[in-house]
Design an enzyme around this catalytic site. Structure first.
Site, mmCIF file in Angstrom:
data_model
loop_
_atom_site.group_PDB
_atom_site.id
_atom_site.type_symbol
_atom_site.label_atom_id
_atom_site.label_comp_id
_atom_site.label_asym_id
_atom_site.label_seq_id
_atom_site.Cartn_x
_atom_site.Cartn_y
_atom_site.Cartn_z
ATOM 1 N N HIS A 1 0.841 -1.149 -0.005
ATOM 2 C CA HIS A 1 0.036 0.131 -0.045
ATOM 3 C C HIS A 1 0.842 1.304 -0.079
ATOM 4 O O HIS A 1 0.497 2.372 0.573
ATOM 5 C CB HIS A 1 -1.057 0.082 1.168
ATOM 6 C CG HIS A 1 -1.890 -1.161 1.069
ATOM 7 N ND1 HIS A 1 -2.705 -1.333 2.254
ATOM 8 C CD2 HIS A 1 -2.167 -2.226 0.405
ATOM 9 C CE1 HIS A 1 -3.422 -2.496 1.938
ATOM 10 N NE2 HIS A 1 -3.188 -2.774 0.814
HETATM 11 C C1 LIG Z 1 0.301 -7.451 -4.652
HETATM 12 C C2 LIG Z 1 -0.572 -6.416 -4.191
HETATM 13 C C3 LIG Z 1 -1.520 -6.746 -3.235
HETATM 14 C C4 LIG Z 1 -2.312 -5.442 -2.844
HETATM 15 N N1 LIG Z 1 -3.287 -5.835 -2.328
HETATM 16 C C5 LIG Z 1 -4.438 -4.896 -2.212
HETATM 17 C C6 LIG Z 1 -5.897 -5.103 -1.627
HETATM 18 O O1 LIG Z 1 -6.247 -6.329 -1.428
HETATM 19 N N2 LIG Z 1 -6.761 -4.307 -1.509
HETATM 20 C C7 LIG Z 1 -6.415 -2.975 -1.865
HETATM 21 O O2 LIG Z 1 -7.192 -1.890 -1.963
HETATM 22 N N3 LIG Z 1 -5.295 -2.318 -2.487
HETATM 23 C C8 LIG Z 1 -4.264 -3.520 -2.476
HETATM 24 N N4 LIG Z 1 -3.124 -3.264 -2.925
HETATM 25 C C9 LIG Z 1 -2.831 -1.683 -3.353
HETATM 26 C C10 LIG Z 1 -3.431 -1.450 -4.785
HETATM 27 O O3 LIG Z 1 -3.727 -2.242 -5.559
HETATM 28 C C11 LIG Z 1 -2.577 0.080 -5.224
HETATM 29 O O4 LIG Z 1 -2.479 0.925 -3.980
HETATM 30 C C12 LIG Z 1 -3.086 0.639 -6.250
HETATM 31 O O5 LIG Z 1 -3.259 -0.226 -7.235
HETATM 32 C C13 LIG Z 1 -2.363 1.755 -6.591
HETATM 33 O O6 LIG Z 1 -2.705 2.568 -7.915
HETATM 34 P P1 LIG Z 1 -2.128 3.769 -8.713
HETATM 35 O O7 LIG Z 1 -3.102 4.154 -9.608
HETATM 36 O O8 LIG Z 1 -1.855 4.552 -7.667
HETATM 37 O O9 LIG Z 1 -0.772 3.160 -9.381
HETATM 38 P P2 LIG Z 1 -0.840 1.684 -10.454
HETATM 39 O O10 LIG Z 1 -2.310 0.985 -10.467
HETATM 40 O O11 LIG Z 1 0.502 1.227 -10.105
HETATM 41 O O12 LIG Z 1 -0.666 2.495 -11.722
HETATM 42 C C14 LIG Z 1 0.280 3.134 -12.328
HETATM 43 C C15 LIG Z 1 0.472 2.700 -13.651
HETATM 44 O O13 LIG Z 1 1.174 3.605 -14.410
HETATM 45 C C16 LIG Z 1 2.249 2.761 -15.497
HETATM 46 N N5 LIG Z 1 3.295 3.695 -15.728
HETATM 47 C C17 LIG Z 1 4.278 3.786 -14.675
HETATM 48 N N6 LIG Z 1 5.274 4.602 -15.475
HETATM 49 C C18 LIG Z 1 4.911 4.758 -16.619
HETATM 50 C C19 LIG Z 1 5.443 5.548 -17.940
HETATM 51 N N7 LIG Z 1 6.538 5.936 -17.551
HETATM 52 N N8 LIG Z 1 4.822 5.332 -19.027
HETATM 53 C C20 LIG Z 1 3.761 4.917 -19.022
HETATM 54 N N9 LIG Z 1 3.038 3.994 -17.996
HETATM 55 C C21 LIG Z 1 3.652 4.084 -16.784
HETATM 56 C C22 LIG Z 1 2.041 1.403 -14.741
HETATM 57 O O14 LIG Z 1 2.529 0.471 -15.513
HETATM 58 C C23 LIG Z 1 0.921 1.406 -14.037
HETATM 59 O O15 LIG Z 1 0.173 0.394 -15.018
HETATM 60 C C24 LIG Z 1 -2.197 -4.119 -3.554
HETATM 61 C C25 LIG Z 1 -1.014 -3.969 -4.314
HETATM 62 C C26 LIG Z 1 -0.289 -5.060 -4.601
HETATM 63 C C27 LIG Z 1 1.003 -4.560 -5.500
#
Ligand SMILES: Cc1cc2nc3c(=O)[nH]c(=O)nc-3n(C[C@H](O)[C@H](O)[C@H](O)COP(=O)(O)OP(=O)(O)OC[C@H]3O[C@@H](n4cnc5c(N)ncnc54)[C@H](O)[C@@H]3O)c2cc1C
Ligand SMILES: *[C@@H]1O[C@H](CO)[C@@H](O)[C@H](O)[C@H]1NC(C)=O
Ligand SMILES: *[C@@H]1O[C@H](CO)[C@@H](O)[C@H](O)[C@H]1NC(C)=O
Ligand SMILES: *[C@@H]1O[C@H](CO)[C@@H](O)[C@H](O)[C@H]1NC(C)=O
Ligand SMILES: *[C@@H]1O[C@H](CO)[C@@H](O)[C@H](O)[C@H]1NC(C)=O
Ligand SMILES: *[C@@H]1O[C@H](CO)[C@@H](O)[C@H](O)[C@H]1NC(C)=O
Ligand SMILES: *[C@@H]1O[C@H](CO)[C@@H](O)[C@H](O)[C@H]1NC(C)=O
Ligand SMILES: *[C@@H]1O[C@H](CO)[C@@H](O)[C@H](O)[C@H]1NC(C)=O
Ligand SMILES: *[C@@H]1O[C@H](CO)[C@@H](O)[C@H](O)[C@H]1NC(C)=O
Ligand SMILES: *[C@@H]1O[C@H](CO)[C@@H](O)[C@H](O)[C@H]1NC(C)=O
Length: 577
Positions: free
Chosen positions: A512
């Site tokens: 997280h």
């Molecule tokens: C193993 C695991 C288990 C988890 N379990 C839970 C759970 O059970 N419940 C829950 O609520 N949360 C859970 N989480 C946390 C939750 O999934 C994350 O907090 C959330 O997905 C983050 O979202 P975000 O949009 O900030 O980033 P992300 O979803 O990581 O999105 C960022 C995106 O940007 C892309 N990107 C990055 N840099 C570039 C670039 N330079 N050019 C183009 N694209 C790029 C990446 O490929 C990615 O797709 C878990 C996370 C993980 C990894």
């Protein structure tokens, strides 16, 4: 009994699939707007360019596409048709796949804890344990969000991707044990964040199939959206000539063959670039584009656009500690379903059952597998593929009985301790160096200790008694966890006697992690990057602390919320002009 039921359940699912074809979750939806970046022109123009098709980026793009032309650039591929992502029982497969094509990119924090970041359309929602739960009202107040739009946005998300989980015997025992331990009242099944014990939502449907943030693109206007896969953005381009502040006006990205493309904002004073690249990716891309701490940028020969020392600061990861409880009777395979929300600032959750990551017959602990780095016999700095393979062999040598059982874990809320991130290279595909400083603040450690004390009460509860060996004392269970390969930060013999030491020695991540582009430090309350024009950051990097017990519901909500807010403001001003 739960075990047999599960096998029958899986058999039933297979039969249903055989006769009815693939379920909607597995079938690639008819996304006519989704293409490989290799098909992109050298130069193209849009009203909005979103960098990162993750948990926030997808709902944001779907919303903005209703009335404007939107380009969504995602460095990873499609999640559809990949059983490592879709199938609940193969949780961990993607996390243990270290190939460059994997939807998960491993990183190891300077603290020495193995972690992972997403590299796939749908982002972290394609890798995670699926638990779905909202943030509490005081979090929404502190964020100064509009409560009504927040609720509408949560519902918009839930309509497509949230489900009620089927609770079986082991999770029921944890739920009842939490109540015996005094985590009261029992609030039943709810998405709401309420003190006490509850059953939360999940993005896995009743067939055990994952629904991700990418599914929210079903809401998109197909004529307004272009999604490019394997499009790694290298730089945000700024125009500074004749401007009082640098103006973001385009991006450069590379496709899978390494060919460089450019995309620009169309002329129009309200058009914007929005970074949704996640807690590591967003601050990293800002720095690579010249917005960050000047000294650090200069050290990497990056031209400074704005000296912004707060970019990459305020990185936090909620520490997770767990106790494995071997069971004399079989248990169901479950990820997180039940949660205890305590008054002392830690959240209790649990996962059970053996798991066959990667579809192999290798014995494994699922959420706590050496293959994903959670349980490693090897010190962080020496975690080579060979060393990890050795750890996997160690797991294989354990008796089957060792895999019957489950983990009860606690997550420290907040947390209060923070760290920082630095660039290692100028390549956006490389991981930056990140330090989380777990337990630096004593209050985080206190919360961990109280969480572990509550877990001990659950293990000792009447409800849980059939899922533990009578002769195995709490001290022995603590010792087993502390002396087994949960990580190899330096271990201390007193870890099974002192919970302070137990917390420090057995710290893991619950993934997280957040921060790096925090509201009030890097972006304003409208998520606009301070010091420049036409650039926002919208994702988990903007959080000052982790929302709810688990963040994904609020990350998806935020994508929708900001998409709707930007549309409403712009449409209103277009009408008045
Ligand atoms: C193993 C695991 C288990 C988890 N379990 C839970 C759970 O059970 N419940 C829950 O609520 N949360 C859970 N989480 C946390 C939750 O999934 C994350 O907090 C959330 O997905 C983050 O979202 P975000 O949009 O900030 O980033 P992300 O979803 O990581 O999105 C960022 C995106 O940007 C892309 N990107 C990055 N840099 C570039 C670039 N330079 N050019 C183009 N694209 C790029 C990446 O490929 C990615 O797709 C878990 C996370 C993980 C990894
Ligand atoms: C996909 O959508 C396009 C455009 O809306 C339509 O022409 C096509 O028939 C659809 N294909 C399928 C398989 O539904
Ligand atoms: C914006 O999009 C919505 C949904 O597609 C549509 O109903 C509305 O008329 C559009 N508004 C404008 C001003 O184009
Ligand atoms: C699934 O994961 C395993 C490793 O855990 C990997 O070998 C395999 O290639 C992955 N399959 C897909 C389709 O990504
Ligand atoms: C939003 O929903 C929650 C329940 O999930 C409720 O407590 C709250 O009052 C609602 N807020 C508004 C502004 O409607
Ligand atoms: C934007 O405006 C400038 C100057 O007015 C012009 O040179 C340029 O071609 C325009 N670009 C687009 C994409 O319309
Ligand atoms: C920065 O540029 C200087 C001079 O060209 C070079 O010596 C140095 O190695 C470069 N540093 C990095 C990190 O690229
Ligand atoms: C999910 O994985 C399990 C374990 O590998 C397997 O038995 C089951 O058939 C898979 N289900 C689907 C729908 O792929
Ligand atoms: C803890 O476990 C280790 C390894 O399994 C064992 O050597 C040690 O004696 C145990 N200590 C206690 C106090 O039980
Ligand atoms: C545990 O022992 C180590 C030395 O082995 C010591 O440094 C540490 O302070 C002890 N921890 C506690 C909480 O007593």
């Amino acid at each position: 009994m739960g075990f047999v039921w599960w096998r029958l359940f899986v058999a039933a699912v297979v039969v249903i699939l055989f006769f009815h074809g693939f379920s909607s979750a597995e079938r690639a939806p008819n996304f006519t707007f989704m293409h490989s970046a290799t098909t992109a022109p050298d130069i193209s123009y849009y009203d909005y360019i979103i960098v990162g098709g993750g948990t926030a980026g997808c709902p944001l793009a779907a919303s903005l596409s209703q009335n404007y032309s939107v380009l969504l650039l995602e460095r990873g591929g499609s999640p559809y048709g990949n059983p490592n992502i879709t199938n609940l029982s193969t949780f961990g497969s993607a996390l243990s796949d270290l190939s460059p094509a994997s939807p998960s990119q491993r990183f190891i924090s300077e603290d020495g804890v193995i972690n992972a970041r997403a590299r796939v359309l749908g982002g972290g929602s394609c890798l995670n344990a699926g638990f779905y739960t909202r943030a509490p009202p005081d979090y929404i107040r502190e964020a100064a969000w509009d409560g009504r739009l927040v609720n509408e946005s949560y519902q918009w998300v839930e309509h497509l991707v949230a489900f009620r989980p089927p609770i079986q015997a082991w999770q029921s025992a944890v739920r009842n044990g939490l109540m015996e331990a005094g985590v009261m009242p029992y609030n039943g099944f709810t998405y709401d964040h309420i003190y006490g014990t509850k059953v939360g939502g999940t993005i896995f449907d009743l067939e055990g199939h994952r629904h991700t943030a990418a599914d929210l693109l079903e809401y998109a206007n197909p004529t307004g959206l272009t999604v490019l896969l394997h499009a790694a953005v290298h730089k945000i381009l700024f125009r500074t000539k004749g401007k009082s502040r640098p103006l973001a006006h385009g991006v450069t990205f590379r496709d899978s063959s390494g060919t460089k493309h450019r995309a620009y904002l169309k002329n129009g004073s309200k058009n914007e670039i929005i970074i949704s690249s996640g807690a590591l990716g967003s601050p990293q891309l800002l720095m690579l584009s010249g917005v960050g701490p000047a000294e650090q940028l200069k050290a990497h020969n990056i031209t400074v656009v704005v000296d912004q020392p707060m970019v990459g600061q305020g990185m936090s990861d909620n520490p997770m500690n767990a106790i494995f409880v071997p069971s004399p009777i079989p248990v169901e395979v479950s990820l997180i379903q039940v949660v205890g929300i305590t008054h002392f600032g830690s959240y209790i959750e649990a996962a059970s059952g053996e798991n066959f990551a990667g579809g192999s017959t290798t014995k494994d602990f699922g959420m706590f597998s050496p293959k994903i780095g959670q349980l490693s016999t090897v010190p962080p700095k020496q975690r080579t593929p060979e060393a990890l393979a050795e750890a996997v062999r160690y797991m294989d040598s354990l008796e089957d009985a060792a895999f019957k059982g489950g983990f009860i874990l606690e997550k420290v809320m907040g947390p209060i301790s923070t760290g920082h991130m630095e660039l290692r290279t100028r390549n956006p595909n490389d991981n930056p160096a990140v330090t989380f400083n777990y337990f630096k603040e004593p209050q985080d450690l206190e919360r961990c200790v109280q969480g572990i004390e509550t877990i001990e009460k659950i293990i000792e509860s009447k409800a849980f008694s059939k899922f533990r060996y009578e002769g195995m004392s709490i001290a022995a269970l603590l010792n087993a966890t502390a002396s087994s390969p949960v990580n190899l930060l330096p271990k201390h013999a007193n870890a099974s006697r002192s919970l302070d030491q137990f917390c420090k020695d057995t710290v893991m991540t619950i993934w997280h992690y957040h921060g790096g582009c925090q509201v009030g430090r890097v972006v304003d309350h409208d998520y606009k990057v301070l010091g420049v024009d036409a650039l926002r950051v919208i994702d988990g990097s903007t959080f000052n602390y982790s929302p709810g017990t688990n963040p994904q519901a609020t990350v998806m909500m935020l994508g929708r919320y900001m998409g709707k807010t930007i549309l409403d403001e712009r449409l209103a001003s277009d009408v008045s002009n």
